[in-house]
Enzyme design. Sequence first.
Site, PDB file in Angstrom:
ATOM      1  N   VAL A  95     -11.312   0.671   5.978  1.00  0.00           N
ATOM      2  CA  VAL A  95     -12.826  -0.756   5.828  1.00  0.00           C
ATOM      3  C   VAL A  95     -12.915  -0.988   4.331  1.00  0.00           C
ATOM      4  O   VAL A  95     -13.387   0.536   3.498  1.00  0.00           O
ATOM      5  CB  VAL A  95     -13.647  -0.367   5.969  1.00  0.00           C
ATOM      6  CG1 VAL A  95     -15.504  -1.059   5.816  1.00  0.00           C
ATOM      7  CG2 VAL A  95     -13.437  -0.457   8.236  1.00  0.00           C
ATOM      8  N   LYS A 150     -14.244  -4.899  10.788  1.00  0.00           N
ATOM      9  CA  LYS A 150     -14.541  -3.585   9.813  1.00  0.00           C
ATOM     10  C   LYS A 150     -16.074  -3.503  10.470  1.00  0.00           C
ATOM     11  O   LYS A 150     -16.710  -1.795  10.800  1.00  0.00           O
ATOM     12  CB  LYS A 150     -14.170  -4.324   8.603  1.00  0.00           C
ATOM     13  CG  LYS A 150     -12.933  -4.556   8.125  1.00  0.00           C
ATOM     14  CD  LYS A 150     -12.924  -5.086   6.680  1.00  0.00           C
ATOM     15  CE  LYS A 150     -11.661  -5.836   6.358  1.00  0.00           C
ATOM     16  NZ  LYS A 150     -11.415  -6.185   5.160  1.00  0.00           N
ATOM     17  N   VAL A 204       0.929  -1.243  -0.255  1.00  0.00           N
ATOM     18  CA  VAL A 204      -0.221  -0.279   0.219  1.00  0.00           C
ATOM     19  C   VAL A 204       0.847   1.588  -0.184  1.00  0.00           C
ATOM     20  O   VAL A 204       0.391   2.125  -1.286  1.00  0.00           O
ATOM     21  CB  VAL A 204      -0.783   0.033   1.304  1.00  0.00           C
ATOM     22  CG1 VAL A 204      -1.781   1.420   1.313  1.00  0.00           C
ATOM     23  CG2 VAL A 204      -1.922  -0.784   0.656  1.00  0.00           C
TER      24      VAL A 204
END
Length: 431
Positions: free
Chosen positions: A136, A209, A18
Amino acid sequence: MSVNKQIIKVGLLGLGTVGQGVYRILKDNADNIQRRAGIKVEIEKIMVRDTTKERGISVSQAMLTSDIKDIVNDPEIDIVVEVMGGINPTLDYVLQALNNGKSVVTANKDMVAMHGEELFSAAEANNCDLLFEASVAGGIPIIRTLKQSLAANNIEQVFGIINGTTNYMLTKMTREGSQFNDVLKEAQQKGYAEADPTADVEGYDAARKIAILASIAFNTRVTVNDVYVEGITKISAEDIAYAKELGYIIKLLGIAKYNDDGIEVRVHPTFIPEEHPLASVNDVFNAVFVKGDAVGDTMFYGQGAGELPTASAVVADIMDAARDLVRNVPGIISCTCYDNKPLKPMSESKSRFYVRTLVSDKPGVLASIALVFGNKGVSLASVIQKDAEGSTAELVLVTHNTKEENLQDALGDIRNLSCVKEIGNVIRVEG
């Protein structure tokens, strides 16, 4: 903290999948980001464990550091972006950044789900942004939607497919009739499942989440410990086949509901009707269904993980934080857990149930089981009976809507019936 400068400087914690996506988007889309944010945004420093490691991405060596102090104590850095993952030492690093007056963007669902109250308190005390859209559903803008776009609504339900690994596995099982263990091995080979897949297949990832989403939707702090969790390890090819026969698809859902009795938050495999929008969400894709009193039913669909989808959400948060700094209004969207709605125990939740049993193949068995269910206030909607082996038969029952406690009490008594060999599986039915 207000800024009076030409550039917003970012400190990046982590340069994994990421982190590299964030670096690429900020670099490749720099002109558009500057126009949309109202100021130039660039990475000043990147903290990594090993500054000499080859990463397959061209980054100036002078930009790298292994010392957190080079970022959290640098007065030139305005925003700290955390994409390291984990809790320790990540939580400490993020709190240092907030306490030093730096806005924080994070993709860390574990940290937000478990330590959200502490983090928001630090952000509010120091007038900083704490943004976590990527925590999320990856690239799906669900947190911003709940906090801003649907803020005028009283949210009644938030539920959906929020774990790509298990959705991929259930999709394969549905399409091919495969068993759980075979599909898990394939998911691991393709990199969709970790070597230790526990967090995904046991539902813990989805639980973190849905705790975050429920907290925002219902303005009440919901922790991961408040979530009932059940994974997909007991789902068999037989369950998939029966679901199809009954007109359903099995999905692992995170479910959060609110009514006058309180909030219920749960994660478990679920039968949903074939015509439901979530039934067509396959492979590693995620989707979140939201019901508000004003907007009605809405659904948000997209990639829930991956380098660029997740990085897209991170960079959008960076842009929001940059705008807030330019306008001198950081912290404007602070913690929304201002209410204290009661949390319902799982025993009080209601749903329909699919129950698969192995029983003696002789007269009176169904009547005995139905009597136990009836004594516990559970009525049956449908029954399927098929021969299994020799003197046994497989009996599949679907109940009407009933309280969890009543169903579990009935199953306890049914297990003690001499005609019942096994209760193969119990799956909740929604929709």
